[in-house]
Enzyme design. Structure first.
Site, mmCIF file in Angstrom:
data_model
loop_
_atom_site.group_PDB
_atom_site.id
_atom_site.type_symbol
_atom_site.label_atom_id
_atom_site.label_comp_id
_atom_site.label_asym_id
_atom_site.label_seq_id
_atom_site.Cartn_x
_atom_site.Cartn_y
_atom_site.Cartn_z
ATOM 1 N N CYS A 83 -38.520 55.894 47.346
ATOM 2 C CA CYS A 83 -39.028 57.522 47.145
ATOM 3 C C CYS A 83 -38.299 57.837 45.850
ATOM 4 O O CYS A 83 -38.904 57.466 44.714
ATOM 5 C CB CYS A 83 -38.526 58.208 48.465
ATOM 6 S SG CYS A 83 -39.435 59.681 48.534
ATOM 7 N N HIS A 175 -39.790 55.538 53.243
ATOM 8 C CA HIS A 175 -38.421 55.244 53.393
ATOM 9 C C HIS A 175 -38.201 54.227 54.603
ATOM 10 O O HIS A 175 -38.282 54.348 55.685
ATOM 11 C CB HIS A 175 -37.681 56.607 54.028
ATOM 12 C CG HIS A 175 -37.572 57.474 53.093
ATOM 13 N ND1 HIS A 175 -36.314 57.809 52.461
ATOM 14 C CD2 HIS A 175 -38.067 58.425 52.589
ATOM 15 C CE1 HIS A 175 -36.378 58.862 51.672
ATOM 16 N NE2 HIS A 175 -37.406 59.133 51.693
ATOM 17 N N GLU A 177 -35.796 52.454 55.337
ATOM 18 C CA GLU A 177 -34.426 52.489 55.908
ATOM 19 C C GLU A 177 -34.341 53.396 57.109
ATOM 20 O O GLU A 177 -33.424 53.247 57.948
ATOM 21 C CB GLU A 177 -33.396 52.779 54.936
ATOM 22 C CG GLU A 177 -33.219 54.256 54.530
ATOM 23 C CD GLU A 177 -34.364 54.934 53.594
ATOM 24 O OE1 GLU A 177 -35.380 54.043 53.292
ATOM 25 O OE2 GLU A 177 -34.477 55.855 53.291
HETATM 26 N N1 GLN Z 1 -39.407 64.648 46.093
HETATM 27 C C1 GLN Z 1 -38.258 63.939 45.620
HETATM 28 C C2 GLN Z 1 -37.889 63.642 44.171
HETATM 29 O O1 GLN Z 1 -38.804 64.132 43.494
HETATM 30 C C3 GLN Z 1 -38.209 62.634 46.301
HETATM 31 C C4 GLN Z 1 -37.980 62.960 47.778
HETATM 32 C C5 GLN Z 1 -37.408 61.568 48.523
HETATM 33 O O2 GLN Z 1 -36.755 60.893 47.675
HETATM 34 N N2 GLN Z 1 -37.450 61.535 49.840
HETATM 35 O O3 GLN Z 1 -36.928 63.310 43.607
#
Ligand code: GLN
Length: 194
Positions: A83, A175, A177
């Site tokens: 992410c 995610h 995890e």
């Molecule tokens: N929206 C977040 C970002 O731009 C990422 C979200 C996340 O890691 N769950 O960093």
């Protein structure tokens, strides 16, 4: 090079690094938290967790993480970004553009699923990793809008690439995890052992 005996570093400046540690405990892989760039010296690989990429970037600038992680990856050590971590790995970041490591030849759009759908659990397919659908948790997730020629798409959900690799680099927009499924972490750990 064999990195398998060294612990996996988990970038622990912000975000859900603790859940990655829990997952590595489950699969029996040693880990260490990475709070400063010198912590990378003893790490065989690195996980950059989800969280807020802009916040992480502030620490990167303050602690000299950017060049340390680039050096780490250039030495052939595996790096897995989930992410926000995937956003940091990208060559190009959209919505809006921001600093990044430019290690992986992908373009990512931050918060690509929009604000209404803050988070969701979806099914995805990673045919080379598992012969069954994988549950994927998306939280204000980015969307991978472009993958370069040397990038392999390992997983898709609803037609979009969500798990990609380029050599020893792995990036997930979800995610792994946060579910019970160990598939993705086990796949990353294979990169440490050869
Ligand atoms: N929206 C977040 C970002 O731009 C990422 C979200 C996340 O890691 N769950 O960093």
């Amino acid at each position: 090079m064999r990195n398998g005996n060294q612990p996996v570093g988990i970038l622990a400046i912000q975000g859900d690094f603790a859940m990655h540690a829990k997952m590595l405990d489950r699969v029996g892989a040693p880990w260490k938290l990475v709070k400063r760039a010198s912590d990378l010296d003893e790490a065989g690989g690195l996980i950059m967790p989800g969280g807020e990429s802009t916040t992480m970037l502030k620490f990167f600038a303050a602690e000299g993480f950017g060049s340390a992680i680039k050096y780490f990856a250039a030495a052939g050590k595996p790096v897995f970004g989930t992410c926000a971590g995937a956003i940091l790995l990208a060559r190009e970041v959209l919505n809006p553009p921001q600093e990044r490591l430019e290690l992986m030849d992908i373009a990512v759009e931050r918060n690509g699923y929009g604000r209404q759908i803050d988070s969701s659990v979806r099914q995805g397919e990673c045919p080379d990793l598992a012969g069954r659908p994988i549950e994927m948790v998306f939280i204000r997730a980015p969307i991978i809008r472009r993958v370069g020629a040397r990038v392999r798409v390992l997983g898709r959900s609803e037609g979009l690439p969500v798990l990609v690799e380029q050599g020893k680099l792995l990036a997930a927009t979800f995610h792994p995890e946060l579910t019970e499924d160990e598939t993705i972490h086990r796949y990353f750990l294979e990169k440490l052992s050869h």
